[in-house]
Design an enzyme around this catalytic site. Structure first.
Site, PDB file in Angstrom:
ATOM      1  N   SER A 134       6.053  -5.652   7.398  1.00 36.30           N
ATOM      2  CA  SER A 134       5.336  -6.612   8.255  1.00 36.30           C
ATOM      3  C   SER A 134       6.115  -7.905   8.502  1.00 36.30           C
ATOM      4  O   SER A 134       5.525  -8.992   8.467  1.00 36.30           O
ATOM      5  CB  SER A 134       3.991  -6.952   7.612  1.00 36.30           C
ATOM      6  OG  SER A 134       3.359  -5.802   7.150  1.00 36.30           O
ATOM      7  N   ASP A 156       4.119  -3.246  11.064  1.00 35.08           N
ATOM      8  CA  ASP A 156       2.707  -2.904  10.813  1.00 35.08           C
ATOM      9  C   ASP A 156       1.890  -2.765  12.102  1.00 35.08           C
ATOM     10  O   ASP A 156       1.031  -1.894  12.217  1.00 35.08           O
ATOM     11  CB  ASP A 156       2.048  -3.911   9.843  1.00 35.08           C
ATOM     12  CG  ASP A 156       2.191  -5.351  10.275  1.00 35.08           C
ATOM     13  OD1 ASP A 156       3.043  -5.645  11.132  1.00 35.08           O
ATOM     14  OD2 ASP A 156       1.458  -6.208   9.734  1.00 35.08           O
ATOM     15  N   ARG A 180       0.840  -1.191   0.000  1.00 39.67           N
ATOM     16  CA  ARG A 180       0.000   0.000   0.000  1.00 39.67           C
ATOM     17  C   ARG A 180       0.875   1.242   0.000  1.00 39.67           C
ATOM     18  O   ARG A 180       1.948   1.252   0.599  1.00 39.67           O
ATOM     19  CB  ARG A 180      -0.879   0.045   1.258  1.00 39.67           C
ATOM     20  CG  ARG A 180      -1.821  -1.122   1.406  1.00 39.67           C
ATOM     21  CD  ARG A 180      -2.341  -1.150   2.835  1.00 39.67           C
ATOM     22  NE  ARG A 180      -3.311  -2.206   3.071  1.00 39.67           N
ATOM     23  CZ  ARG A 180      -2.992  -3.478   3.268  1.00 39.67           C
ATOM     24  NH1 ARG A 180      -1.736  -3.867   3.236  1.00 39.67           N
ATOM     25  NH2 ARG A 180      -3.927  -4.376   3.493  1.00 39.67           N
TER      26      ARG A 180
END
Ligand code: ADP
Ligand code: MG
Length: 498
Positions: free
Chosen positions: A176, A229, A108
Site C-alpha cells: 500500500s 491495495d 494480512r
C-alpha cells in the site's frame, strides 16, 4: 436598631454583595471562556466548510490534475502510476493462490481457492495482525524477514493439503505504498507514507526483497505480482461485477485507481496492451488544490509530520490523521479555556487520539455521552460537563463531514475524467448523445475507515449524490469490498496464470 446592629447589618449586606459580585464575575468569566470555545468551533466550521460549489471546484481540479499526471512524468502532484495491469479477473480463474498484504496499520495473509466460476470463490484463513510499530522504522531486512516468517507460519498451519502437486505456491504481494513498476511483478519504492520511514528501501525492488526473504526461509513461493491495495480492490470488484472501473481505499491512508484507456496515458506513448487499457494507480493522497478547505490544524499537523509538504489530501481524509485533527482542536480549546479542567499532557501528544475513538465519540448514542467521557478520560481529561462533551462530538462531526465530502469530490473527479459524471468529461469533442448515454459505473471501496465509520460513509455518499445530481447518481454504484485489497490481489495473480 442599635448602632452595633446597624453596622452588622451593613457589613452583612456588603459581604453578600461582594459574594454576589464574585459569583457574577465568575459567571461572566466562565461565560466568556465558553464563548471563546464556541468561537473556536465556529472558526473550525467555517474553515472546514464544503458547500457543493467548492466541492465542484475540487472535482474539476482532480480531473485536471489527472490529465496533467498522465501527460508527463512529474506533470502533477498526482503520480498517475502505471501498474501494468491491463486485464482484470473475469471469474473463470481456477486454483489456489495466496496474498500477503502490507497496509499502513495491518498486515494480512490469506488464501483463495477458485473453482472456475464467479460463484466459486472460497476465501480461506484470513489472518490480520497489527504491524509491530518497531518495524516501521527498522531496516528492509528486518521488515521482510518478519513478513517471510509470518508467511512461513501461515503455510505450516495448512499442512500439505493446498500444495499436493508439489508446484510452487503463487503469491500476490499487496503493497500500500507508491511503487514505480517496470512490470506487473516488479517495481521500486518511490517513497514511504503513513509514518513508515525505512529510507534505505526507497529505490529498491519491493517484490524482489520479498522473494529473497521467502527464499531465505526455504519457502517454495513465487511472488507473481506486486499489487497496489487499490488495484486489489478493483480486481475483486471487477471479478464480481465488470462495470467496476474505479477503486478507492479509505484506511490508514487513502488512494484510488481506475481503468484508463491506453491512448490517454500520453507519458507512456508506444505502450501496447491487448485490452487497450491499463489500471492507473493515482496515488491521490498527494493530490493538492487551493480549493481544498485547509485550517491551521491541518497546517500544523503537516508541519509536524514525518512527511511534511506531502500527501496533503490524505492528511484531510484518511484514518491515520482524522483523530489527530480532532485532538488538535480539543487541545486548542483546552488551552484557551479551563472547561476541560487542568491541562493534560496526553492531549498534547501527537496521534494520542485515534480515529476509531473519534467514530466511537461521534456515534455515541448514550443519553449523557458516556463513551465520550470515557475516551476523554483516557486522554487525561476527566469530569467534563455534558455540554462540553456535546461540543467534542460536534468537533468530530465537522472534521469527518469535511473528510467524507472531500472524498466524494475525489471520486467525482475520477468519474469526470473518464466521462462517467454525466457531463461528458473535460475533454471536448463528445457528441450530445454520447454525453447523455450514462453507463452504469461501479466504484469499489474498502479500508477500515470506510468499513467501520458509518458517519464518514454517509457523508461521502450524500455528497456524491449532491455533486452528481439525483439522475446521474442512479448509475453510480458504490460497493464495499471487505478485504478487497488482499482477496482481489490473489485473484489478479490467478488471472495471470489462466
Ligand atoms: P490498513 O490501512 O493497514 O490497510 P485498514 O484498511 O483496516 O488497514 O484501516 C485501518 C485504519 O482504519 C485504522 O488505522 C483507522 O484509522 C481506521 N479505522 C479502523 N476502525 C475504525 C473505526 N471504527 N472508526 C474509524 N476509523 C477506523
Ligand atoms: Mg489497506
Amino acid at each position: 436598631m442599635g448602632k452595633v446592629a446597624v453596622a452588622f447589618a451593613a457589613a452583612a449586606v456588603v459581604a453578600a454583595c461582594s459574594v454576589a459580585a464574585v459569583m457574577v464575575r465568575r459567571r461572566v468569566k466562565s461565560r466568556r471562556k465558553w464563548r471563546s470555545v464556541v468561537e473556536i468551533l465556529k472558526e473550525l466550521e467555517e474553515g472546514c466548510d464544503t458547500p457543493v460549489g467548492r466541492l465542484r471546484q475540487v472535482v474539476d481540479a482532480m480531473a485536471v490534475e489527472m490529465h496533467a499526471g498522465l501527460a508527463s512524468e512529474g506533470g502533477s502532484k498526482l503520480k498517475m502510476l502505471l501498474t501494468f495491469v491491463h486485464e482484470l479477473p473475469k471469474g473463470t480463474e481456477k486454483g489456489t493462490y495466496y496474498a500477503l498484504h502490507l497496509g499502513g496499520t495491518y498486515f494480512r495473509i490469506l488464501r483463495v481457492h477458485l473453482g472456475g466460476e464467479r460463484s466459486y470463490l472460497d476465501v480461506q484463513d484470513v489472518e490480520r495482525h497489527p504491524i509491530p510499530s518497531h518495524l516501521m522504522n527498522s531496516t528492509s531486512e528486518v521488515l521482510f524477514n518478519f513478513l517471510a516468517f509470518s508467511m512461513e507460519r501461515f503455510i505450516e498451519k495448512e499442512g500439505n493439503e493446498s500444495n499436493s502437486q508439489g508446484v510452487k505456491r503463487e503469491l500476490a504481494f499487496t503493497f500500500s505504498f507508491p511503487v514505480k513498476h517496470s512490470s506487473i511483478s516488479s517495481g521500486v519504492l518511490i517513497k514511504w507514507t503513513k509514518g513508515f520511514e525505512i529510507s534505505e528501501m526507497v529505490g529498491k525492488d519491493i517484490a524482489e526483497c520479498l522473494q529473497v526473504a521467502l527464499n531465505r526461509r526455504g519457502l517454495d513461493m513465487h511472488v507473481a505480482a506486486l499489487v497496489n491495495d487499490t488495484v486489489g480492490a478493483l480486481s475483486l470488484g471487477y471479478y464480481h461485477d465488470p462495470d467496476t472501473v474505479v477503486a478507492v481505499v479509505f484506511g490508514t491512508g487513502s488512494n484510488a485507481c481506475y481503468l484508463e484507456r491506453i491512448d490517454a496515458i500520453i507519458k507512456s506513448q508506444g505502450l501496447l496492451t491487448t485490452s487497450g487499457s491499463m489500471v492507473v494507480n493515482m496515488e491521490w493522497g498527494n493530490f493538492w488544490s487551493s480549493h481544498l478547505p485547509r485550517t491551521s490544524y491541518d497546517i500544523d499537523l503537516d508541519a509536524e509530520s514525518s512527511n511534511s509538504n506531502d500527501m496533503g489530501f490524505e492528511k484531510m481524509i484518511s484514518g491515520m490523521y482524522l483523530g489527530d485533527i480532532v485532538r488538535r482542536v480539543i487541545l486548542r480549546m483546552s488551552q484557551e479555556s479551563d472547561i476541560f479542567g487542568p491541562s493534560s499532557s496526553l492531549l498534547s501528544e501527537p496521534y494520542a487520539l485515534r480515529t476509531n475513538s473519534v467514530s466511537a465519540m461521534h456515534e455515541d448514542d448514550t443519553p449523557d455521552l458516556q463513551e465520550v467521557a470515557r475516551i476523554l478520560k483516557d486522554l487525561g481529561v476527566s469530569e467534563v460537563p455534558l455540554k462540553v462533551r456535546k461540543l467534542v462530538v460536534k468537533v468530530c462531526d465537522v472534521v469527518t463531514r469535511r473528510a467524507g465530502r472531500l472524498a466524494a469530490a475525489g471520486i467525482a473527479g475520477i468519474l469526470k475524467k473518464i466521462g462517467r459524471d454525466g457531463s461528458g468529461g473535460i475533454t471536448s469533442g463528445r457528441s450530445r448523445s454520447e454525453i447523455q448515454m450514462q453507463k452504469r459505473t461501479v466504484v469499489a471501496v474498502e479500508g477500515g475507515l470506510y468499513m467501520n465509520y458509518s458517519m464518514f460513509r454517509e457523508y461521502m455518499e450524500e455528497a456524491l449524490v449532491e455533486i452528481l445530481g439525483e439522475e446521474v447518481s442512479q448509475y453510480v454504484v458504490v460497493k464495499a469490498m471487505e478485504d478487497g485489497s488482499s482477496i482481489g490481489s490473489a485473484l489478479l495473480v490467478a488471472s495471470l496464470q489462466s
